[in-house]
Design an enzyme around this catalytic site. Structure first.
Site, PDB file in Angstrom:
ATOM      1  N   GLN A  44      -1.534 -11.878   1.019  1.00  0.00           N
ATOM      2  CA  GLN A  44      -0.406 -11.199   0.374  1.00  0.00           C
ATOM      3  C   GLN A  44      -0.358  -9.738   0.817  1.00  0.00           C
ATOM      4  O   GLN A  44      -0.834  -8.853   0.116  1.00  0.00           O
ATOM      5  CB  GLN A  44      -0.580 -11.294  -1.151  1.00  0.00           C
ATOM      6  CG  GLN A  44       0.579 -10.786  -1.944  1.00  0.00           C
ATOM      7  CD  GLN A  44       1.747 -11.737  -1.926  1.00  0.00           C
ATOM      8  OE1 GLN A  44       1.586 -12.927  -2.082  1.00  0.00           O
ATOM      9  NE2 GLN A  44       2.913 -11.193  -1.733  1.00  0.00           N
ATOM     10  N   PHE A  45       0.245  -9.470   1.981  1.00  0.00           N
ATOM     11  CA  PHE A  45       0.288  -8.092   2.487  1.00  0.00           C
ATOM     12  C   PHE A  45       1.072  -7.168   1.562  1.00  0.00           C
ATOM     13  O   PHE A  45       0.851  -5.959   1.538  1.00  0.00           O
ATOM     14  CB  PHE A  45       0.850  -8.033   3.909  1.00  0.00           C
ATOM     15  CG  PHE A  45       2.342  -8.168   3.998  1.00  0.00           C
ATOM     16  CD1 PHE A  45       3.143  -7.036   4.005  1.00  0.00           C
ATOM     17  CD2 PHE A  45       2.932  -9.418   4.078  1.00  0.00           C
ATOM     18  CE1 PHE A  45       4.524  -7.143   4.093  1.00  0.00           C
ATOM     19  CE2 PHE A  45       4.306  -9.536   4.159  1.00  0.00           C
ATOM     20  CZ  PHE A  45       5.110  -8.403   4.161  1.00  0.00           C
ATOM     21  N   THR A  46       1.959  -7.727   0.744  1.00  0.00           N
ATOM     22  CA  THR A  46       2.779  -6.889  -0.138  1.00  0.00           C
ATOM     23  C   THR A  46       1.970  -6.225  -1.241  1.00  0.00           C
ATOM     24  O   THR A  46       2.481  -5.338  -1.929  1.00  0.00           O
ATOM     25  CB  THR A  46       3.953  -7.686  -0.751  1.00  0.00           C
ATOM     26  OG1 THR A  46       3.441  -8.757  -1.547  1.00  0.00           O
ATOM     27  CG2 THR A  46       4.863  -8.233   0.345  1.00  0.00           C
TER      28      THR A  46
END
Length: 149
Positions: free
Chosen positions: A78-80
């Protein structure tokens, strides 16, 4: 590294309609990686996640870990989690690690969990994923290896 840990009754991730990971009782874990992260961060977070006492004992107190209750982990990249929303309306994701480095540490985190005897299901790194789960409690924790280590 940063994780969002959610105690769940079940969780599933699909990519293009195909189930790529599915668990029953356990932890839904979103995993983000930033530029300065190392293997040490992955190991620290795997130890923390595997040992978190967030499952209830017979008296209703959170005394058991996912390992203690025989649960599993659904780990989703989950890069966000490194989105910066301080300015404007569009998040800035410059804090997220580049894909190659992030993938390496995400996989290291998952291997560390598996080495502790946990079943680890995953999504597909870098893909658009549909994640569904039933948050149990709800119990949700955010752990950052840089501020808690």
């Amino acid at each position: 590294m940063r994780v969002v840990v959610q105690r769940c009754k079940e969780a599933q991730v699909t990519v293009n309609g195909e189930i790529t990971g599915q668990i029953s009782q356990g932890l839904m874990v979103l995993v983000g990686v930033t530029h300065e992260d190392t293997d040490k961060d992955a190991q620290y977070l795997a130890d923390k996640v595997a040992g978190l006492r967030i499952f209830e004992d017979e008296e209703g107190k959170m005394n058991f870990s996912v390992t203690d209750v025989g649960g599993s982990v659904l780990s989703v990249s989950q890069f966000t989690l490194y989105g910066d929303c301080r300015k404007g309306k569009r998040p800035n994701f410059m804090g997220a690690a580049k894909p190659d480095a992030a993938l390496e540490l995400y996989e290291r985190f998952n291997r560390e969990l598996a080495a502790k005897g946990l079943e680890v299901a995953t999504g597909r790194f870098g893909e658009m994923m549909d994640v569904t789960f039933t948050n149990w409690g709800p119990v949700t924790l955010i752990i950052d290896s840089k501020t808690t280590a």
